[in-house]
Design an enzyme around this catalytic site. Structure first.
Site, short mmCIF file in Angstrom:
data_model
loop_
_atom_site.label_atom_id
_atom_site.label_comp_id
_atom_site.label_asym_id
_atom_site.label_seq_id
_atom_site.Cartn_x
_atom_site.Cartn_y
_atom_site.Cartn_z
N ASN A 150 0.77 -1.21 0.16
CA ASN A 150 -0.06 0.10 0.00
C ASN A 150 0.73 1.33 -0.23
O ASN A 150 1.88 1.46 0.87
CB ASN A 150 -0.93 0.08 1.31
CG ASN A 150 -1.83 1.12 1.40
OD1 ASN A 150 -2.78 1.29 0.49
ND2 ASN A 150 -1.49 2.22 2.10
N GLU A 151 0.65 2.21 -1.10
CA GLU A 151 1.52 3.40 -1.02
C GLU A 151 2.96 3.37 -0.62
O GLU A 151 3.56 3.89 0.14
CB GLU A 151 0.72 4.45 -0.20
CG GLU A 151 -0.84 4.70 -0.54
CD GLU A 151 -1.15 5.89 0.36
OE1 GLU A 151 -2.14 6.57 -0.04
OE2 GLU A 151 -0.97 5.73 1.49
N GLU A 307 -7.91 5.34 -4.39
CA GLU A 307 -8.34 6.18 -3.08
C GLU A 307 -8.49 7.46 -3.36
O GLU A 307 -7.95 8.27 -4.17
CB GLU A 307 -7.18 5.92 -2.00
CG GLU A 307 -6.96 4.76 -1.54
CD GLU A 307 -6.02 4.88 -0.21
OE1 GLU A 307 -5.87 6.05 0.27
OE2 GLU A 307 -5.22 3.76 0.15
N GLU A 355 -6.96 7.48 11.85
CA GLU A 355 -7.73 8.10 10.71
C GLU A 355 -9.19 8.20 11.10
O GLU A 355 -9.95 7.95 10.18
CB GLU A 355 -7.53 7.33 9.44
CG GLU A 355 -6.17 7.31 8.92
CD GLU A 355 -5.84 6.42 7.71
OE1 GLU A 355 -5.06 7.03 6.64
OE2 GLU A 355 -6.09 5.45 7.70
N LYS A 356 -9.59 8.32 12.28
CA LYS A 356 -10.96 8.16 12.76
C LYS A 356 -11.64 9.44 12.30
O LYS A 356 -13.11 9.26 12.20
CB LYS A 356 -10.98 8.01 14.35
CG LYS A 356 -10.38 8.90 15.12
CD LYS A 356 -10.53 8.51 16.69
CE LYS A 356 -9.61 9.51 17.61
NZ LYS A 356 -8.33 9.44 17.38
N PHE A 357 -11.07 10.55 11.95
CA PHE A 357 -11.68 11.70 11.74
C PHE A 357 -11.74 11.90 10.08
O PHE A 357 -12.14 12.93 9.53
CB PHE A 357 -11.33 12.95 12.21
CG PHE A 357 -11.64 12.94 13.73
CD1 PHE A 357 -13.12 12.54 14.12
CD2 PHE A 357 -10.58 12.88 14.76
CE1 PHE A 357 -13.11 12.77 15.61
CE2 PHE A 357 -11.00 12.84 16.10
CZ PHE A 357 -12.45 12.98 16.60
#
Length: 666
Positions: A150-151, A307, A355-357
């Site tokens: 990933n990335e 993404e 990354e919850k927000f």
């Protein structure tokens, strides 16, 4: 049928991380995916610790159930190899896996991408995991694509540990053969840097002063290659165990550390992660540039947006949300530039973690949240555009982009530290985008024959072979526009002697005697076709040999001297732009476009972006109102696939509105 997977139409969905949720939530997830029109999700990206809890422990039961649910509900899976974040048991057993910075600090566990790209332990463990996953799921009905890692390079682009040093020496031996050739390439007689053996060479760690520039350039080449070797190690396992399943790894747009021309040659599908800033009124232009690059990396084949944020991200200092109309418009923009899929990070918003927000297709409030209506609506839009999948874009204009030149341009101790390749390219690209002129990107060794006009905003590093290719292109009737500080050094970062730009001197008909970078806050007046403009950041003492003067400086020591030239060469013509004109570069490009016979896709209203995708019998015009105000715009006759309405000559677009007009090809 999509141009990239077995899934029909355009792909829609995003990253799905079921391991973050109780199992009873999964059934709701797949039900809502179908309600939203989601047909494709990426699974397992950060699942290493769950799939392999210990060195010889495996837990695939939960993953089997997830994939079974997806298959049952008709959602295809992009199955990841889960290797982006090594688990704690691996790094505690082998702490040497953790990366080391240039000043000797070993980075710790607790984030992601915490590994040395040259670590044999990491590469072996990653390849083993990839093979195990491929063996288990190669015949699974949900499988549509493999997603490696990933990335790559997002957090760790280089490592300076002893394993990396040894790998660097091996790379140098392969490149140069013997230390004498390396000494010549690195010009090691300068500052008494001469080496007696390869074992004396170290990575360019923190040093008292500037490091050898060719060493630094080779280090950038090596680091891109070291990460590529990690990818290839996993891909080899997938290809052997499950041949015929397409493989991708997600790029990060126009990303300096990795040479994506080289990487893309080893991908079956190019995929990209794109996060334009909704607080930036010009973000759509940079996004379009990135998307055109992604399409170009595989010679125009459809690519996949892996993404994007449904609304706000979580990692900027201020994370502005996207208005729903803008989010829709930007999703359609990716398809307009050749994507056959629009995916997001992520499906369900995380409850915890870094990354919850970050926004998601399914927000914290669930289906009652405003985002859910937008998620369902976009699924409907993409379903209506299904027939666009697999179509292509043809461009008359190409921009040359070379990662080796990029790396070399931005090394230390140059006439100006202000030159940044991406910014230079972006100013030229923006001028074309504002005119709705379609653009491809090409590598320095790419085929130029099919283009009416080739642009090189900057090619500081230029091999003799590249220069010969440009010269032959113009000699045969092509049009070339070359920007300043180009053709200065060869592939070893050694200056081409005899007057800049020596390898292009004949085709451009000029010689540069002296660089005159412009101080911050200052500018230099230029007369261009009778119009007064200003140059910032860069100017040159330029002499026209065989070239005509197309623009001159109008004050100071450069008063009356050439700033822009054009030169007839063979059957073609070449322009040289010896200063940084910013947005005014369009005045030069207008002349070159007209001379080359390169036309806009469509003459649309100001602020309306237009592209065209062509299929066997139809063309599809994408008209995207990026201006944020309603407008009437010229349009081709046809049918708007988004509404089903007939279109005749003109089209009304609301703020951030869009239309996709289907027409019969002549």
């Amino acid at each position: 049928m999509s141009g990239i997977t077995r899934v029909p139409g355009l792909l829609y969905g995003g990253d799905y991380n079921p391991e973050q949720w109780p199992e009873e939530v999964w059934a709701e997830d797949v039900r809502l995916m179908r309600e939203a029109g989601v047909n494709f999700v990426t699974v397992g990206v950060f699942s290493w610790a769950r799939l392999q809890p210990g060195p010889d422990e495996w837990d695939f039961g939960w993953f089997d159930r997830v994939l079974g649910l997806l298959a049952e509900h008709g959602v295809a899976a992009d199955i990841a190899t889960a290797t982006a974040s090594p688990p704690a048991w691996l790094v505690r057993a082998h702490p040497e896996v953790l990366p080391v910075t240039a000043d000797g600090v070993r980075l710790e566990f607790g984030s992601r991408q915490h590994y040395c790209p040259s670590s044999a332990v990491y590469r072996h463990a990653a390849a083993r995991l990839a093979r195990t996953i491929a063996s288990r799921y190669r015949d699974h009905p949900a499988l549509a694509m493999w997603h490696v890692h990933n990335e790559y390079g997002d957090h760790v682009t280089e490592c300076f540990c002893e394993a990396s040093a040894a790998d660097f020496r091996r790379w140098l031996r392969d490149r140069y053969g013997d230390v004498a050739a390396l000494n010549a390439a690195w010009a090691t007689d300068f500052w008494s840097q001469r080496y007696g053996t390869f074992e004396e060479i170290e990575p360019p760690r923190a040093a008292p002063g500037p490091v050898n520039p060719t060493q630094a350039l080779d280090w950038r080449r090596f680091c891109s290659g070291a990460l590529l070797a990690c990818y290839l190690g996993e891909k080899a396992q997938l290809d052997e165990v499950a041949p015929g399943v397409p493989v991708t790894t997600n790029f990060m747009s126009m990303f300096k550390p990795l040479d994506y021309w080289t990487w893309a040659a080893h991908e079956d599908v190019v995929s990209d992660d794109a996060y334009p800033d909704p607080a930036d009124p010009d973000a759509h232009v940079g996004a379009a540039m990135n998307y055109d690059l992604m399409r170009s990396l595989k010679g125009g084949r459809p690519w996949l947006l892996m993404e994007q944020a449904p609304s706000a991200v979580s990692w900027r200092p201020v994370n502005a949300p996207k208005p729903p109309a803008l989010a829709r418009l930007w999703s359609l923009q990716t398809v307009a530039h050749g994507a056959d899929g629009v995916l997001h990070f992520q499906w369900r918003a995380s409850r915890a973690g870094a990354e919850k927000f970050h926004s998601a297709l399914l927000p914290h409030r669930g289906t009652a949240g405003r985002q859910w209506a937008s998620t369902v609506a976009l699924g409907g839009d993409l379903a209506r555009l299904a027939e666009v999948a697999g179509t292509r874009i043809a461009s008359d204009v190409a921009i040359v982009l070379d990662w080796n030149s990029w790396w070399a341009l931005e090394l230390d101790d140059h006439p100006s530290a202000r030159l940044r390749l991406r910014d230079l390219v972006a100013s030229w690209y923006a001028a074309l985008a504002g005119r709705n002129v379609g653009v491809d990107f090409v590598p320095p060794d790419g085929d130029l024959a099919g283009y009416r006009l080739v642009l090189a905003p900057n090619l500081y590093l230029m091999s003799d072979a590249t220069a010969a290719r440009f010269t032959s292109y113009v000699d045969g009737g092509g049009r070339l526009v070359c920007g300043f500080f180009s053709g200065i050094v060869d592939e070893h970062d050694h200056v081409h002697l005899g007057g800049y730009p020596a390898p292009l001197r004949d085709v451009l008909g000029v010689v540069v005697d002296e660089f005159r970078p412009v101080p911050d806050g200052a500018s230099v007046p230029v007369s261009l076709g009778g119009r007064a403009v200003t140059a910032t950041m860069w100017s040159e003492w330029l002499e026209a040999l065989t070239a005509e003067v197309a623009g001159t400086y109008t004050s100071g020591e450069l008063d009356g001297r050439p700033a822009v030239t054009r030169n007839a060469y063979g059957e073609g013509r070449a322009w040289y732009v010896g200063c940084h004109l910013g947005g005014e570069i369009g005045l030069v490009l207008d002349e070159a476009l007209a001379d080359a016979g390169a036309r806009p896709v469509l003459d649309a209203a100001p602020g309306v972006e237009v592209t065209r995708r062509d299929g066997p019998g139809n063309s599809y015009y994408f008209l995207l109102n990026q201006a944020g105000r309603e407008c009437e715009t010229p349009a081709p006759d046809g049918v708007d696939l988004l509404t089903g309405a007939a279109v005749r000559r003109t089209l009304h677009l609301p703020p951030y509105g869009a239309a996709v007009v289907k027409t019969a090809r002549a």
